[in-house]
Design a protein around this motif. Structure first.
Motif, mmCIF file in Angstrom:
data_model
loop_
_atom_site.group_PDB
_atom_site.id
_atom_site.type_symbol
_atom_site.label_atom_id
_atom_site.label_comp_id
_atom_site.label_asym_id
_atom_site.label_seq_id
_atom_site.Cartn_x
_atom_site.Cartn_y
_atom_site.Cartn_z
ATOM 1 N N MET A 1 0.856 -1.158 0.000
ATOM 2 C CA MET A 1 0.000 0.000 0.000
ATOM 3 C C MET A 1 0.902 1.220 0.000
ATOM 4 S SD MET A 1 -2.774 1.086 2.880
ATOM 5 C CE MET A 1 -4.196 0.327 2.182
ATOM 6 N N LEU A 2 1.009 1.881 -1.117
ATOM 7 C CA LEU A 2 1.831 3.067 -1.249
ATOM 8 C C LEU A 2 0.908 4.261 -1.343
ATOM 9 C CD1 LEU A 2 4.610 4.354 -1.714
ATOM 10 C CD2 LEU A 2 4.250 3.978 -4.144
ATOM 11 N N ILE A 3 1.088 5.203 -0.465
ATOM 12 C CA ILE A 3 0.242 6.385 -0.467
ATOM 13 C C ILE A 3 1.113 7.582 -0.824
ATOM 14 C CG2 ILE A 3 -1.225 7.869 0.940
ATOM 15 C CD1 ILE A 3 -1.922 5.293 2.527
ATOM 16 N N ILE A 4 0.794 8.225 -1.932
ATOM 17 C CA ILE A 4 1.542 9.386 -2.405
ATOM 18 C C ILE A 4 0.730 10.636 -2.087
ATOM 19 C CG2 ILE A 4 2.518 10.526 -4.430
ATOM 20 C CD1 ILE A 4 2.837 7.752 -5.684
ATOM 21 N N PRO A 5 1.331 11.568 -1.345
ATOM 22 C CA PRO A 5 0.611 12.801 -1.015
ATOM 23 C C PRO A 5 0.129 13.537 -2.258
ATOM 24 C CG PRO A 5 2.677 12.651 0.204
ATOM 25 C CD PRO A 5 2.680 11.541 -0.813
ATOM 26 N N ALA A 6 -1.025 14.195 -2.136
ATOM 27 C CA ALA A 6 -1.589 14.973 -3.237
ATOM 28 C C ALA A 6 -0.598 16.030 -3.680
ATOM 29 C CB ALA A 6 -2.895 15.616 -2.798
ATOM 30 N N GLY A 7 -0.504 16.205 -4.975
ATOM 31 C CA GLY A 7 0.373 17.231 -5.524
ATOM 32 C C GLY A 7 1.782 16.735 -5.824
ATOM 33 N N GLN A 8 2.128 15.540 -5.367
ATOM 34 C CA GLN A 8 3.454 15.017 -5.642
ATOM 35 C C GLN A 8 3.434 14.388 -7.024
ATOM 36 O OE1 GLN A 8 5.052 12.510 -2.591
ATOM 37 N NE2 GLN A 8 6.658 11.716 -3.893
ATOM 38 N N SER A 9 4.232 14.934 -7.954
ATOM 39 C CA SER A 9 4.198 14.451 -9.325
ATOM 40 C C SER A 9 5.286 13.430 -9.617
ATOM 41 C CB SER A 9 4.314 15.618 -10.301
ATOM 42 O OG SER A 9 5.533 16.291 -10.091
ATOM 43 N N SER A 10 6.356 13.441 -8.871
ATOM 44 C CA SER A 10 7.441 12.498 -9.091
ATOM 45 C C SER A 10 7.242 11.272 -8.216
ATOM 46 C CB SER A 10 8.779 13.155 -8.745
ATOM 47 O OG SER A 10 9.818 12.204 -8.818
ATOM 48 N N MET A 11 7.655 10.133 -8.718
ATOM 49 C CA MET A 11 7.575 8.910 -7.931
ATOM 50 C C MET A 11 8.836 8.715 -7.099
ATOM 51 S SD MET A 11 5.687 6.311 -10.549
ATOM 52 C CE MET A 11 5.544 5.028 -9.333
ATOM 53 N N ALA A 12 9.791 9.647 -7.206
ATOM 54 C CA ALA A 12 11.042 9.522 -6.465
ATOM 55 C C ALA A 12 10.785 9.636 -4.970
ATOM 56 C CB ALA A 12 12.025 10.606 -6.898
ATOM 57 N N THR A 13 11.383 8.724 -4.230
ATOM 58 C CA THR A 13 11.292 8.776 -2.774
ATOM 59 C C THR A 13 12.654 8.433 -2.194
ATOM 60 O OG1 THR A 13 10.558 6.468 -2.685
ATOM 61 C CG2 THR A 13 8.843 8.128 -2.624
ATOM 62 N N PRO A 14 13.028 9.145 -1.155
ATOM 63 C CA PRO A 14 14.293 8.807 -0.496
ATOM 64 C C PRO A 14 14.105 7.532 0.321
ATOM 65 C CG PRO A 14 13.182 10.546 0.707
ATOM 66 C CD PRO A 14 12.359 10.270 -0.536
ATOM 67 N N ALA A 15 15.200 6.962 0.741
ATOM 68 C CA ALA A 15 15.127 5.790 1.616
ATOM 69 C C ALA A 15 14.423 6.196 2.907
ATOM 70 C CB ALA A 15 16.525 5.273 1.928
ATOM 71 N N TYR A 16 13.713 5.254 3.493
ATOM 72 C CA TYR A 16 13.058 5.487 4.779
ATOM 73 C C TYR A 16 14.141 5.871 5.782
ATOM 74 C CZ TYR A 16 10.220 4.625 8.918
ATOM 75 O OH TYR A 16 9.533 4.767 10.100
ATOM 76 N N VAL A 17 13.910 6.941 6.512
ATOM 77 C CA VAL A 17 14.880 7.389 7.506
ATOM 78 C C VAL A 17 14.575 6.673 8.819
ATOM 79 C CG1 VAL A 17 15.786 9.361 8.789
ATOM 80 C CG2 VAL A 17 15.128 9.636 6.392
ATOM 81 N N ILE A 18 15.491 5.830 9.222
ATOM 82 C CA ILE A 18 15.333 5.073 10.461
ATOM 83 C C ILE A 18 15.687 5.991 11.625
ATOM 84 C CG2 ILE A 18 16.122 3.058 11.763
ATOM 85 C CD1 ILE A 18 16.793 1.753 9.032
ATOM 86 N N ARG A 19 14.726 6.167 12.525
ATOM 87 C CA ARG A 19 14.923 7.062 13.665
ATOM 88 C C ARG A 19 15.894 6.495 14.699
ATOM 89 N NH1 ARG A 19 9.569 6.940 12.452
ATOM 90 N NH2 ARG A 19 9.089 5.483 14.124
ATOM 91 N N ASN A 20 15.902 5.186 14.864
ATOM 92 C CA ASN A 20 16.757 4.537 15.852
ATOM 93 C C ASN A 20 17.548 3.420 15.156
ATOM 94 O OD1 ASN A 20 17.932 3.507 18.141
ATOM 95 N ND2 ASN A 20 16.034 2.824 19.090
ATOM 96 N N PRO A 21 18.560 3.778 14.368
ATOM 97 C CA PRO A 21 19.266 2.787 13.563
ATOM 98 C C PRO A 21 20.053 1.747 14.365
ATOM 99 C CG PRO A 21 20.347 4.908 13.405
ATOM 100 C CD PRO A 21 19.074 5.132 14.161
ATOM 101 N N GLU A 22 20.254 1.984 15.648
ATOM 102 C CA GLU A 22 20.987 1.036 16.488
ATOM 103 C C GLU A 22 20.066 0.023 17.156
ATOM 104 O OE1 GLU A 22 24.298 1.116 16.335
ATOM 105 O OE2 GLU A 22 24.021 2.787 14.959
ATOM 106 N N GLN A 23 18.766 0.143 16.956
ATOM 107 C CA GLN A 23 17.810 -0.737 17.614
ATOM 108 C C GLN A 23 18.005 -2.186 17.184
ATOM 109 O OE1 GLN A 23 13.671 -0.947 16.192
ATOM 110 N NE2 GLN A 23 13.083 -0.401 18.291
ATOM 111 N N VAL A 24 18.208 -3.056 18.159
ATOM 112 C CA VAL A 24 18.299 -4.492 17.874
ATOM 113 C C VAL A 24 17.308 -5.280 18.726
ATOM 114 C CG1 VAL A 24 20.680 -4.449 17.049
ATOM 115 C CG2 VAL A 24 20.231 -4.782 19.474
#
Length: 172
Positions: A1-24
């Motif tokens: 399920m991919l939800i693209i905000p209204a008005g966004q014309s490009s399909m480009a998306t950055p990588a998901y930013v992990i808030r806690n990258p050290e979480q194990v």
């Protein structure tokens, strides 16, 4: 399920930013072989041994989208995960170019943290958008995300467990 905000014309998306990258460690962390095998629906000793051999060299806390696709494909083909859970594996970091093609598929990230944070974000999104949460496929999508979290933690357990042989109680 991919939800693209209204008005966004490009399909480009950055990588998901992990808030806690050290979480194990999170609520899906597995500390017992039997629970790891159960999460992967592996009850035959030889299947567990095969999976463990396959996983040598993978690190769920430093894995790329390409590697997640390999692992996810193996799990999907064996029936350990369904298509909803498989989707999480093949999406990987979520980075894509303007045409929607995945990018940076070689870049390593912490899949344990990524899967957990994406699930948390999706739950919050559904809480704030109950109409969407009740929509077709929403429950299945969320169940796939939960299953993916169980599975990635089971994989982490097998990767990090000692010994070549696993003792699984097949009478369980």
């Amino acid at each position: 399920m991919l939800i693209i905000p209204a008005g966004q014309s490009s399909m480009a998306t950055p990588a998901y930013v992990i808030r806690n990258p050290e979480q194990v460690v999170n609520k899906f962390t597995i500390t017992e072989e039997e629970k790891a095998a159960e999460a992967l629906e592996l009850w035959h000793h030889e299947k567990v041994t095969e999976l463990k051999a396959f996983l040598k060299g993978y690190d769920m806390t430093a894995i790329s989208t390409d590697e997640l696709k390999e692992v996810g494909s193996r799990l999907f083909e064996s029936g350990a995960i369904n298509s909803s859970a498989f989707r999480m594996f093949i999406q990987g970091s979520g980075a894509s170019d303007s045409k929607g093609h995945q990018t940076d598929t070689h870049v390593k990230f912490n899949a344990i943290a990524l899967f957990n944070e994406r699930l948390e974000d999706q739950i919050k999104f559904f809480e704030n958008n109950p109409r969407i949460a009740r929509g077709d496929g929403a429950a299945e999508y969320l169940q796939g995300m939960v299953k993916s979290n169980h599975v990635i933690n089971a994989l982490a357990y097998f990767v990090n467990s000692s010994g070549n042989e696993l003792s699984i109680d097949e009478s369980a």
